[in-house]
Design an enzyme around this catalytic site. Sequence first.
Site, short mmCIF file in Angstrom:
data_model
loop_
_atom_site.label_atom_id
_atom_site.label_comp_id
_atom_site.label_asym_id
_atom_site.label_seq_id
_atom_site.Cartn_x
_atom_site.Cartn_y
_atom_site.Cartn_z
N GLU A 50 74.34 12.18 -6.51
CA GLU A 50 74.16 13.46 -5.82
C GLU A 50 73.66 14.46 -6.86
O GLU A 50 74.36 14.74 -7.85
CB GLU A 50 75.46 13.98 -5.20
CG GLU A 50 75.18 15.25 -4.37
CD GLU A 50 76.38 16.12 -4.01
OE1 GLU A 50 76.28 17.07 -3.39
OE2 GLU A 50 77.40 15.87 -4.38
N ASP A 75 75.49 17.78 -12.23
CA ASP A 75 75.33 19.24 -12.23
C ASP A 75 75.45 19.71 -13.67
O ASP A 75 76.05 19.04 -14.50
CB ASP A 75 76.41 19.91 -11.37
CG ASP A 75 75.98 21.26 -10.84
OD1 ASP A 75 75.73 21.38 -9.62
OD2 ASP A 75 75.88 22.22 -11.64
N ASP A 124 68.98 24.81 -5.38
CA ASP A 124 68.48 26.18 -5.54
C ASP A 124 67.01 26.15 -5.16
O ASP A 124 66.24 25.36 -5.72
CB ASP A 124 68.67 26.64 -6.99
CG ASP A 124 70.14 26.66 -7.39
OD1 ASP A 124 70.98 26.94 -6.51
OD2 ASP A 124 70.45 26.38 -8.55
N LYS A 128 60.04 31.43 -6.44
CA LYS A 128 58.91 32.02 -7.19
C LYS A 128 57.99 30.93 -7.71
O LYS A 128 58.46 29.96 -8.33
CB LYS A 128 59.44 32.86 -8.36
CG LYS A 128 60.17 34.10 -7.91
CD LYS A 128 60.60 34.93 -9.10
CE LYS A 128 61.40 36.13 -8.62
NZ LYS A 128 62.24 36.68 -9.65
N ASP A 160 69.27 24.46 3.74
CA ASP A 160 69.20 25.48 4.80
C ASP A 160 67.90 26.25 4.65
O ASP A 160 67.60 27.12 5.46
CB ASP A 160 70.36 26.48 4.63
CG ASP A 160 70.24 27.20 3.29
OD1 ASP A 160 70.19 26.51 2.25
OD2 ASP A 160 70.13 28.43 3.28
C1 SAM Z 1 73.35 25.94 -4.33
S1 SAM Z 1 74.32 24.91 -5.32
C2 SAM Z 1 74.69 23.55 -4.22
C3 SAM Z 1 75.96 22.85 -4.59
C4 SAM Z 1 76.36 21.69 -3.65
N1 SAM Z 1 75.34 20.67 -3.60
C5 SAM Z 1 76.63 22.19 -2.25
O1 SAM Z 1 75.80 21.97 -1.35
O2 SAM Z 1 77.71 22.78 -2.03
C6 SAM Z 1 73.11 24.18 -6.40
C7 SAM Z 1 73.72 23.46 -7.59
O3 SAM Z 1 72.67 22.82 -8.31
C8 SAM Z 1 72.91 22.94 -9.70
N2 SAM Z 1 71.61 22.82 -10.38
C9 SAM Z 1 70.46 23.47 -10.08
N3 SAM Z 1 69.46 23.08 -10.89
C10 SAM Z 1 70.00 22.17 -11.74
C11 SAM Z 1 69.48 21.40 -12.83
N4 SAM Z 1 68.21 21.50 -13.21
N5 SAM Z 1 70.31 20.55 -13.47
C12 SAM Z 1 71.61 20.46 -13.11
N6 SAM Z 1 72.16 21.16 -12.09
C13 SAM Z 1 71.37 21.99 -11.42
C14 SAM Z 1 73.57 24.30 -9.86
O4 SAM Z 1 74.34 24.38 -11.05
C15 SAM Z 1 74.43 24.38 -8.59
O5 SAM Z 1 75.75 23.92 -8.81
#
Ligand code: SAM
Length: 220
Positions: A50, A75, A124, A128, A160
Site C-alpha cells: 500500500e 509512507d 496527495d 500544480k 476522491d
Molecule cells: C492523503 S494521505 C492518505 C493516507 C491513507 N492512504 C488514507 O487514505 O487514509 C497521503 C499519504 O501519502 C504519503 N506520501 C505522499 N507522498 C509520498 C512519498 N513520495 N513517499 C512516501 N509517502 C508519501 C503522505 O505522507 C501521507 O501519509
Amino acid sequence: MAKRKLQQYADVNTFSNVIQPSHELVQQGHPLRGNWAQGHFHNSHPIVLELGCGKGEYTIDLAEKYPEKNFIGVDRKAARIWTGSKYALENELANVAFLRMDIRAIQQLFDKDEVDEIWITFPDPQPKAPHAKRRLTHPRLLDQYRKLLKRGGVVHLKTDNLAFHEYTLQVLDDMGLELLAVTRDLYKDGSFAEAAAVQTFYEKKFLAEGLPITYLKFRM
Ligand SMILES: C[S@@+](CC[C@H](N)C(=O)[O-])C[C@H]1O[C@@H](n2cnc3c(N)ncnc32)[C@H](O)[C@@H]1O
C-alpha cells in the site's frame, strides 16, 4: 517537535515490523531487496504494497482479511506509521510490515517481479504542474512499479480527487497499459466488491462528507 511525536519516532525505531532504510542502503541496495517474503515474513506468500499508507488502517484491514498474503504499508511519515505498526505488534499480525521511505525510490527496495499487487490509496494529488513528478501515478513511478510487479500484476487506485483520477487515466492511455476497472463512484456503482470492502482513514472521512470515491484497476 511535540513530545508525543518524539515518543512515536523513538517507538518506531524499536518496532520489529518497521523498516527504515538509511539513505546509503536505499542507494546501495537493501538486504531485504529480493528477499522480503523469506527474509522478513519467513514464508513464501504473495507481497502486497500500500503506497502512501498514512496510519496504515487499510494495510491492517487487508492483512486481517487476507492472512495468506503479506502486506507492506509504505509512507515517509514515522508518526503516521506508528499507529498501524503498534496495532500490528499488539495484535500479533505477522503478515504486516511498514516501510518508511520516499516512494520515489521504491525500486531500490524491491527486486524485479517481487510484488504481486499494489494499492495506491488517496495519494496527495499534487495539482500544480511543476509538482507532477511527485504524483504517485506519474509515468516515472509507474515504470518503477512495472519492474517490481510480477508479470500481470495489478495496481489499484482509490481517490476522491477527480482531476487525479482523470490524470491517471490519461497516463495509462499514453503508456498503453490495460485498464481492468474504472468508476467515478465506487459505492454508487456497486460493481467492485473487493475495492469497496475495506476503507482507509481518508476514505471514511470523505464518505462521511458525501464525496464520491473514484477507483481504477490496471495491469502493468
Ligand atoms: C492523503 S494521505 C492518505 C493516507 C491513507 N492512504 C488514507 O487514505 O487514509 C497521503 C499519504 O501519502 C504519503 N506520501 C505522499 N507522498 C509520498 C512519498 N513520495 N513517499 C512516501 N509517502 C508519501 C503522505 O505522507 C501521507 O501519509
